[in-house]
Enzyme design. Structure first.
Site, PDB file in Angstrom:
ATOM      1  N   ASP A 236       9.068 -92.309  29.984  1.00  0.00           N
ATOM      2  CA  ASP A 236       9.777 -93.589  29.948  1.00  0.00           C
ATOM      3  C   ASP A 236      10.914 -93.481  28.933  1.00  0.00           C
ATOM      4  O   ASP A 236      10.711 -93.004  27.806  1.00  0.00           O
ATOM      5  CB  ASP A 236       8.822 -94.717  29.543  1.00  0.00           C
ATOM      6  CG  ASP A 236       9.495 -96.069  29.599  1.00  0.00           C
ATOM      7  OD1 ASP A 236       9.531 -96.664  30.693  1.00  0.00           O
ATOM      8  OD2 ASP A 236       9.989 -96.535  28.547  1.00  0.00           O
ATOM      9  N   GLU A 279      13.165 -97.209  34.594  1.00  0.00           N
ATOM     10  CA  GLU A 279      13.530 -96.115  33.693  1.00  0.00           C
ATOM     11  C   GLU A 279      12.369 -95.148  33.494  1.00  0.00           C
ATOM     12  O   GLU A 279      12.324 -94.391  32.527  1.00  0.00           O
ATOM     13  CB  GLU A 279      13.983 -96.663  32.333  1.00  0.00           C
ATOM     14  CG  GLU A 279      12.910 -97.356  31.522  1.00  0.00           C
ATOM     15  CD  GLU A 279      12.822 -98.850  31.793  1.00  0.00           C
ATOM     16  OE1 GLU A 279      12.309 -99.570  30.929  1.00  0.00           O
ATOM     17  OE2 GLU A 279      13.268 -99.298  32.866  1.00  0.00           O
TER      18      GLU A 279
END
Length: 368
Positions: A236, A279
């Site tokens: 992430d 993301e």
């Protein structure tokens, strides 16, 4: 689409090969149905143009051919499951039709002029086969099979055929129709592969999307041998929302593309890499132990941290970091639980200040 992907399906992903085989199986089924109906319907033409003796023989030949083609209809449903069944069914179809053509031509051995429909049958067959999206290598095998059968039949019926200009005409026409068949098949293969990639790839990073990744994860787990492990890594980007808010979404897209490129460079072609969510990225490393996977995850973290990304609008640079959670699985692992464990390890990395990798070991979460 690369040239090698036109040549052989060995350069296609396992998932696409299954989809293509299923697509071929459906068209094969319709092709067999069309041929059965066409061969039966052709009886009316024979009744109109042939004498009684030839008609009496050929309608029986057509009846036998239709009966031989009929089992290929249920067999086409097995073709969706196995490439070998598809190849077997295709060459069984060719064998039946070319045998029908040979017997039909043999029946006209005592006449001066053979009806045009029987002479043109091999070319008609090549035109029909163009509906199948085959790679060039498979298409060439079909061409060689048909060419050998047709020329062999011509020699069997009249051995002097190979000594005159008829051979050149015959081969030239067969090659022209074969090239046209291969061209159309390649175009269909490209169209099918483009559609597949559009539906299974993230449009921004061109990595596989979450749906395809989950399919691949299940396939790797099922095919994994007993005692072998694989590693799953969930990444992430740290504070990605701030980049979008302060630098704009164009810069955010540039960051995602840059990180995805680094992912591919670090993990190589054997890894399965996907954009899991906004993301978030996920990596599957087949036949890889947890320790080795964790080291590669740390290598990626350091590579991303050391590569500032330039804003395409004002040429300023942004430093990006990421956090990762690493877990290990095997043949008996539950996919949903694996993802959950990786997410827990990733959450641990976030709670420890970000920009780190945490591996999920039995009963503990260990920071690298």
């Amino acid at each position: 689409m690369e040239l090698k992907e036109y040549w052989s399906d060995h350069y296609h992903s396992r998932d696409f090969r299954l989809i293509r085989i299923g697509f071929v199986a459906v068209r094969f089924r319709w092709l067999v149905t069309l041929l059965i109906m066409g061969i039966a319907g052709w009886v009316a033409v024979d009744w109109w143009v042939l004498d009684a003796a030839h008609f009496k023989l050929l309608w029986k030949v057509r009846l036998i051919t239709g009966a031989m083609l009929t089992p290929l209809l249920p067999l086409s449903y097995l073709c969706k499951l196995n490439r070998r069944w598809m190849v077997l069914s295709l060459f069984a179809l060719l064998s039946i039709l070319l045998f029908f053509n040979a017997v039909s031509l043999w029946s006209f051995r005592d006449v001066a002029t053979i009806p045009a429909g029987y002479v043109a049958f091999p070319y008609f067959l090549l035109a029909l086969l163009a509906v199948l999206p085959l790679p060039i290598r498979s298409g060439l095998r079909v061409v060689v099979f048909i060419l050998a059968a047709v020329l062999g039949t011509d020699y069997w019926l009249d051995s002097h055929t190979l000594d005159n200009g008829q051979l050149i005409d015959r081969v030239w026409l067969l090659l022209c129709f074969s090239l046209a068949m291969l061209w159309v098949q390649s175009g269909q293969l490209r169209m099918l592969l483009d559609l597949y990639r559009e539906s299974t790839r993230d449009p921004l990073t061109r990595l596989m999307n979450r749906r395809l990744f989950m399919q691949q994860l299940n396939a790797v787990r099922q095919e994994n041998k007993a005692g072998q492990s694989f590693t799953l890594i969930l990444f992430d980007l740290d504070k990605f929302k701030r980049i979008n808010d302060e630098q704009g979404h164009l810069m955010g897209d540039e960051v995602l593309v840059s990180v995805s490129t680094t992912l591919v460079d670090i993990f190589g072609p054997d890894a399965l890499i996907a954009r899991y969510g906004g993301e978030e990225f996920v990596v599957l490393l087949p036949n890889t132990a947890l320790e080795q996977g964790a080291r590669q995850a740390e290598t990626l973290r350091l590579a991303v941290e050391s590569q500032p990304i330039e804003n395409p609008l004002d040429e300023t640079e942004v430093l990006v970091t990421l956090s990762g959670g690493v877990v290990s699985g095997d043949k008996n692992s539950d996919v949903t639980q694996l993802i959950q464990l990786a997410d827990e390890a990733l959450y641990k990395a976030k709670s420890q200040g970000r920009n780190c990798v945490v591996a999920h070991l039995p009963h503990i979460l260990a920071e690298l």
